[in-house]
Design an enzyme around this catalytic site. Structure first.
Site, PDB file in Angstrom:
ATOM      1  CE  LYS A  47      -1.688   1.810   4.421  1.00  0.00           C
ATOM      2  NZ  LYS A  47      -1.361   3.215   4.141  1.00  0.00           N
ATOM      3  CG  ASN A  48       2.131   2.881   3.411  1.00  0.00           C
ATOM      4  OD1 ASN A  48       0.878   2.827   2.818  1.00  0.00           O
ATOM      5  ND2 ASN A  48       2.512   2.161   4.791  1.00  0.00           N
ATOM      6  CB  CYS A 103      -5.182  10.154  11.735  1.00  0.00           C
ATOM      7  SG  CYS A 103      -3.184   9.706  11.712  1.00  0.00           S
ATOM      8  NE  ARG A 146       0.592  11.043  10.562  1.00  0.00           N
ATOM      9  CZ  ARG A 146      -0.065   9.468   9.246  1.00  0.00           C
ATOM     10  NH1 ARG A 146      -0.337   8.937   9.709  1.00  0.00           N
ATOM     11  NH2 ARG A 146       0.468   8.697   8.508  1.00  0.00           N
ATOM     12  CG  ASP A 158       3.766   1.365   9.642  1.00  0.00           C
ATOM     13  OD1 ASP A 158       3.385   1.653   8.072  1.00  0.00           O
ATOM     14  OD2 ASP A 158       2.792   2.067  10.557  1.00  0.00           O
ATOM     15  NE  ARG A 191      -7.101   4.356   5.889  1.00  0.00           N
ATOM     16  CZ  ARG A 191      -5.732   4.619   6.394  1.00  0.00           C
ATOM     17  NH1 ARG A 191      -5.932   4.500   7.631  1.00  0.00           N
ATOM     18  NH2 ARG A 191      -4.553   5.187   6.213  1.00  0.00           N
TER      19      ARG A 191
HETATM   20  C1  EPZ Z   1       4.488   7.128   6.305  1.00  0.00           C
HETATM   21  O1  EPZ Z   1       3.641   7.875   6.329  1.00  0.00           O
HETATM   22  C2  EPZ Z   1       3.624   5.949   5.603  1.00  0.00           C
HETATM   23  N1  EPZ Z   1       2.479   6.491   5.147  1.00  0.00           N
HETATM   24  C3  EPZ Z   1       2.857   5.517   7.178  1.00  0.00           C
HETATM   25  O2  EPZ Z   1       1.955   4.425   7.356  1.00  0.00           O
HETATM   26  C4  EPZ Z   1       3.955   5.094   7.888  1.00  0.00           C
HETATM   27  O3  EPZ Z   1       3.764   5.016   9.416  1.00  0.00           O
HETATM   28  C5  EPZ Z   1       5.302   6.319   8.358  1.00  0.00           C
HETATM   29  O4  EPZ Z   1       5.681   6.720   6.600  1.00  0.00           O
HETATM   30  C6  EPZ Z   1       6.752   6.256   8.972  1.00  0.00           C
HETATM   31  O5  EPZ Z   1       7.006   5.249   8.520  1.00  0.00           O
HETATM   32  C7  EPZ Z   1       2.321   6.402   3.812  1.00  0.00           C
HETATM   33  O6  EPZ Z   1       3.827   5.311   3.376  1.00  0.00           O
HETATM   34  C8  EPZ Z   1       0.556   6.147   3.125  1.00  0.00           C
HETATM   35  P1  EPZ Z   1       6.358  10.429   8.335  1.00  0.00           P
HETATM   36  P2  EPZ Z   1       4.055   9.596   6.645  1.00  0.00           P
HETATM   37  O7  EPZ Z   1       6.142  11.933   7.563  1.00  0.00           O
HETATM   38  O8  EPZ Z   1       4.824   9.470   5.270  1.00  0.00           O
HETATM   39  C9  EPZ Z   1       6.968  13.852  11.974  1.00  0.00           C
HETATM   40  C10 EPZ Z   1       0.168   2.988   7.615  1.00  0.00           C
HETATM   41  O9  EPZ Z   1       0.267   1.838   8.948  1.00  0.00           O
HETATM   42  N2  EPZ Z   1       6.356  14.899   9.806  1.00  0.00           N
HETATM   43  O10 EPZ Z   1       6.914   9.498   7.594  1.00  0.00           O
HETATM   44  O11 EPZ Z   1       2.443  10.578   6.878  1.00  0.00           O
HETATM   45  C11 EPZ Z   1       5.616  12.698  12.224  1.00  0.00           C
HETATM   46  O12 EPZ Z   1       4.488  13.370  12.260  1.00  0.00           O
HETATM   47  C12 EPZ Z   1       0.897   4.281   7.514  1.00  0.00           C
HETATM   48  O13 EPZ Z   1       0.236   2.322   6.636  1.00  0.00           O
HETATM   49  C13 EPZ Z   1       6.718  15.896  10.284  1.00  0.00           C
HETATM   50  O14 EPZ Z   1       6.765  16.511  11.532  1.00  0.00           O
HETATM   51  O15 EPZ Z   1       4.890   9.507   7.146  1.00  0.00           O
HETATM   52  C14 EPZ Z   1       6.209  11.996  12.481  1.00  0.00           C
HETATM   53  O16 EPZ Z   1       6.447  11.518  13.839  1.00  0.00           O
HETATM   54  C15 EPZ Z   1       0.799   4.995   9.178  1.00  0.00           C
HETATM   55  N3  EPZ Z   1       6.631  16.986   9.376  1.00  0.00           N
HETATM   56  C16 EPZ Z   1       7.169  11.505  12.182  1.00  0.00           C
HETATM   57  O17 EPZ Z   1       7.380  12.820  11.013  1.00  0.00           O
HETATM   58  C17 EPZ Z   1       6.266  16.061   8.279  1.00  0.00           C
HETATM   59  O18 EPZ Z   1       6.246  17.650   7.376  1.00  0.00           O
HETATM   60  C18 EPZ Z   1       7.364  10.047  10.518  1.00  0.00           C
HETATM   61  O19 EPZ Z   1       6.195  10.848   9.663  1.00  0.00           O
HETATM   62  C19 EPZ Z   1       6.125  14.932   8.288  1.00  0.00           C
HETATM   63  C20 EPZ Z   1       6.454  14.028   9.646  1.00  0.00           C
END
Ligand code: EPZ
Length: 419
Positions: free
Chosen positions: A22-23, A115, A120, A306, A398
């Site tokens: 998915k990701n 969420c 996020r 995850d 999802r």
């Molecule tokens: C991706 O989300 C995945 N989703 C998530 O999987 C996964 O948990 C996450 O990466 C971490 O591995 C998809 O790929 C669709 P991040 P993403 O930006 O990219 C902070 C699932 O269950 N952050 O890597 O949105 C954020 O708050 C889902 O399949 C900022 O501070 O996650 C978090 O604490 C859930 N500012 C950390 O970084 C930003 O601009 C990692 O988030 C962006 C992120």
């Protein structure tokens, strides 16, 4: 709303095929917006999230078909404006911004909501877009990025919790059509980022370093259509490996990649679940009594956030104390209170959950709250004695393709019922 009804206590045995990731699929689907030529993406999982992304691509003006796991997209003419409601409902849709900015030099999406697992934010995405020369405006719940020209730049994309996966994807996609060279420092190293870079290079992009913390993108004039097969879903695979261990069964996963699961396989071994590679498959089997283990979630190649909830279900069954520390998201313990309804003894201490494992779990009605918490509750229900009803299973749909059917294939007594 639908629920899963599970009669637990049956060791899982048999083989299942792991679906496409998915990701990986979501950003790759967004990347098809970067060209007016047709793209074919295979091994796309049939999930509510991927079907949502199909709707978003169509709402932008692309011609899209999605059948039997194969997605065909032709984005001849597209608009820069994505439907507010569609984008607001799925966090992963933020990754259409990079392609829209790259191709049209403008992108407008609704601010992606937070969420249940955390706020996020997308500040790092916006920092990257601005580094490429985009002007960022937030008005009326929309966020827009516009640029006369996108110019390559060097930028540091690390945030308070380390790299950002979709932030790296977004900047990489926009930079493919920028003038000059972009270097992303503190880039996410997840396999899904590598898969996206592979697809972008097949489209004619010039990307090196994907999978490492430094990714270099040399901008090109245009990208052309391409075909691609999405990598297997390492989180789905981890979920089934853990389910095998939690039920003391033996399960073969067709198509799972050991190299994407090193941290998970290592921790499962410590907890008493053996995982070995057999050709292109992975086999998981209980090695006798489960043992406690300590987990800290980290950016790749550390233990994936995850898989944290699913691992908690396993460790609730392991006699002794396990400590699980969540370092990526600020509130990813929603499954703890529901696991307690099945008899698990878990206390939350700040970013850590102290799991006092070993008490047998007994079935009860529980409520899914988010995608991976749902999977944790299913695993616990499979291991518990008696009947467990997991409500609001739409969360699980999802991100898991036909999970109930795959579990039935492994001998689980599980069926989908109207709540
Ligand atoms: C991706 O989300 C995945 N989703 C998530 O999987 C996964 O948990 C996450 O990466 C971490 O591995 C998809 O790929 C669709 P991040 P993403 O930006 O990219 C902070 C699932 O269950 N952050 O890597 O949105 C954020 O708050 C889902 O399949 C900022 O501070 O996650 C978090 O604490 C859930 N500012 C950390 O970084 C930003 O601009 C990692 O988030 C962006 C992120």
């Amino acid at each position: 709303m639908e629920s899963f009804l599970i009669k637990g206590g049956v060791p899982l045995h048999g083989e299942v095929t792991i679906s496409g990731s998915k990701n990986a699929a979501l950003p790759i689907m967004a990347a098809t917006l970067l060209t007016e030529e047709p793209c074919v993406i295979r091994h796309v999982p049939d999930l509510s999230d991927t079907r949502f992304m199909v709707q978003i691509l169509a709402s932008l003006g692309a011609t899209v078909s999605f059948e039997d796991g194969t997605l065909r997209v032709e984005a001849r003419k597209i608009s820069d404006y994505a439907d507010y409601d569609l984008v607001r409902k799925m966090r992963g849709s933020v990754c259409i911004m990079g392609p829209l900015l790259g191709r049209l030099k403008k992108a407008r999406v609704s601010l992606p909501g937070g969420c249940i697992i955390g706020a996020r934010p997308i500040n790092l995405h916006l920092k990257g877009f601005a580094a490429l020369g985009a002007k960022i405006e937030i008005t009326g719940g929309y966020i827009s990025a516009t640029a006369d020209v996108l110019t390559g730049n060097s930028l540091f994309l690390g945030g308070r919790a380390g790299p950002t996966v979709l932030g790296t994807a977004n900047i990489m996609m926009a930079a493919t059509l920028a003038r000059g060279v972009t270097v992303i420092e503190s880039a996410a190293c997840e396999p899904e980022v590598v898969d996206l870079a592979t697809f972008l290079n097949a489209m004619g992009a010039k990307i090196t370093g994907a999978g490492s913390p430094t990714i270099t993108i040399t901008g090109v004039e245009k990208l052309h259509g391409a075909e691609h097969e999405v990598i297997p879903d390492r989180i789905e695979a981890a979920t089934f490996l853990i389910a095998a261990g939690a039920t003391q069964g033996e399960v073969t996963l067709r198509g799972a990649r050991a190299e994407h699961l090193r941290a998970v396989i290592d921790k499962l071994g410590e907890a008493g679940v053996g995982v070995e590679r057999q050709g292109a498959n992975l086999v998981a089997r209980g090695l006798g009594a489960l043992k406690p283990a300590d987990i800290t979630t980290l950016p790749y190649s550390g233990f994936p956030t995850d898989v944290q909830a699913q691992m908690m279900s396993l460790l609730a069954l392991a006699p002794g104390t396990s400590i699980i520390t969540e370092r990526i998201f600020e509130s990813r313990f929603m499954h703890v209170s529901e696991l307690a309804r099945l008899g698990a003894e878990i206390e939350i201490e700040g970013p850590s959950a102290i799991v006092k494992g070993g008490k047998p779990l007994s079935g009860a009605p529980v409520m899914a709250s988010d995608l991976r918490a749902s999977a944790a509750l299913v695993i616990a229900g499979l291991a518990a004695t008696g009947e467990t009803q997991v409500n609001r299973i739409y969360h699980l749909d999802r991100g898991y393709e036909k999970m109930d059917a795959k579990l039935r294939q492994l001998g689980a007594r599980i069926c989908r019922v109207e709540e």
